[in-house]
Design an enzyme around this catalytic site. Structure first.
Site, mmCIF file in Angstrom:
data_model
loop_
_atom_site.group_PDB
_atom_site.id
_atom_site.type_symbol
_atom_site.label_atom_id
_atom_site.label_comp_id
_atom_site.label_asym_id
_atom_site.label_seq_id
_atom_site.Cartn_x
_atom_site.Cartn_y
_atom_site.Cartn_z
ATOM 1 N N ASP A 73 0.181 -64.822 30.850
ATOM 2 C CA ASP A 73 -0.311 -64.041 29.716
ATOM 3 C C ASP A 73 -1.308 -63.043 30.299
ATOM 4 O OD1 ASP A 73 -1.685 -62.967 27.564
ATOM 5 O OD2 ASP A 73 -1.911 -64.872 26.507
ATOM 6 N N VAL A 74 -0.973 -61.766 30.289
ATOM 7 C CA VAL A 74 -1.809 -60.784 30.986
ATOM 8 C C VAL A 74 -3.192 -60.631 30.361
ATOM 9 C CG1 VAL A 74 0.122 -59.473 31.936
ATOM 10 C CG2 VAL A 74 -0.795 -58.864 29.668
ATOM 11 N N ASN A 99 3.873 -53.336 33.135
ATOM 12 C CA ASN A 99 4.846 -53.039 32.079
ATOM 13 C C ASN A 99 4.591 -53.790 30.777
ATOM 14 O OD1 ASN A 99 7.661 -52.240 31.029
ATOM 15 N ND2 ASN A 99 7.773 -54.468 31.047
ATOM 16 N N TYR A 166 -0.914 -48.022 19.314
ATOM 17 C CA TYR A 166 -0.109 -47.963 20.538
ATOM 18 C C TYR A 166 -0.338 -46.634 21.253
ATOM 19 C CZ TYR A 166 4.114 -48.162 23.473
ATOM 20 O OH TYR A 166 4.996 -48.166 24.521
ATOM 21 N N LYS A 170 -1.813 -46.209 24.997
ATOM 22 C CA LYS A 170 -1.047 -45.542 26.050
ATOM 23 C C LYS A 170 -1.722 -44.246 26.499
ATOM 24 C CE LYS A 170 2.214 -48.583 26.439
ATOM 25 N NZ LYS A 170 2.363 -49.383 27.675
#
Length: 261
Positions: A73-74, A99, A166, A170
């Protein structure tokens, strides 16, 4: 023919050869991340494929000899440290593909603050933290390549797609890529980003299943279509491999012309 011309015409090494290198790919259990892992492994890298769904990673590893599945789990500090430690056991981190991502399609005025924070935590904060962990391994090895997966929605507005959180995350990835590239360049660590346009993935499944959305995408993309997964292979191998040895701090939009409009 001069010596300089002779040197220019000399056969070059394979600029996509990753033999002997160790690559870490997050969000590798499905979609683009799975393909990234397959592509890097096909070019000779040992790939530590990381995601939360270990069963899917194990299926990937069963089909690819060079893929090592690793549950991660990042957003978890201990998981990130363990992921880099696993790569160290295999020789150290040469390539990191950030990613892993998350998105919720909600109008900005209706998005709970916790949802906004979660998106930034997964898509931006965790990416930063794992990059720092990988940087230490790369510096010790004399260099490496970090490839961040950004998005065209981090470069231009998303309307009528309701993806403000999002897009904000990003957009942060785009700017963070440039800052880390400048900070780490003297240590031989290159940091670049790919900004995909509209490709089929778990995050875009609803959009790709909607006929009117598909028509809108085709109408507004200069090339008149959405992307195929294989159309990211070339830019991934460029940024991961020796072909981009003098390229850092760049964001390459692979979007059929979306951001050129």
């Amino acid at each position: 023919m001069t010596a300089a011309t002779e040197e220019l015409r000399a056969p070059s090494t394979d600029l996509t050869d990753l033999t002997g290198q160790v690559a870490v790919v997050t969000g590798a259990s499905s979609g683009l991340g799975r393909r990234f892992a397959e592509v890097l492994a096909a070019r000779g890298a040992t790939v530590v494929a990381a995601a939360r769904r270990l069963d899917l990673l194990e299926k990937l590893a069963a089909d690819q000899d060079r893929v090592v599945p690793f549950r991660c789990d990042v957003t978890d500090e201990a998981d990130r440290a363990a992921l880099v430690a696993r790569a160290e056991e295999l020789g150290g981190v040469d390539v990191l593909v950030n990613n892993a991502g998350w998105a919720e399609a909600l109008p900005a005025a209706e998005q709970p603050l916790d949802s906004f924070r979660r998106t930034l935590e997964i898509d931006l904060t965790a990416l930063f933290a794992l990059s720092v962990e990988a940087y230490a391994s790369m510096r010790a090895r004399g260099g490496g390549s970090i490839v961040n997966i950004a998005s065209v929605l981090g470069m231009v507005g998303s309307a009528p797609v309701t993806q403000s959180a999002y897009g904000a995350a990003k957009g942060g990835v785009v700017t963070l890529t440039r800052h880390l590239a400048c900070e780490w360049a003297r240590d031989g660590v290159r940091v670049n980003a790919i900004a995909p346009g509209f490709f089929p993935s778990e995050l875009t499944a609803d959009m790709f299943a909607d006929t009117s959305a598909q028509q809108w995408l085709r109408r507004n993309t200069p090339m008149g279509r959405t992307g195929r997964g294989d159309e990211l292979d070339g830019v991934l191998l460029l940024l991961a491999g020796p072909g981009s040895s003098y390229l850092t701090g760049q964001v390459l939009a692979v979007d059929g012309g979306w951001t050129a409009r």
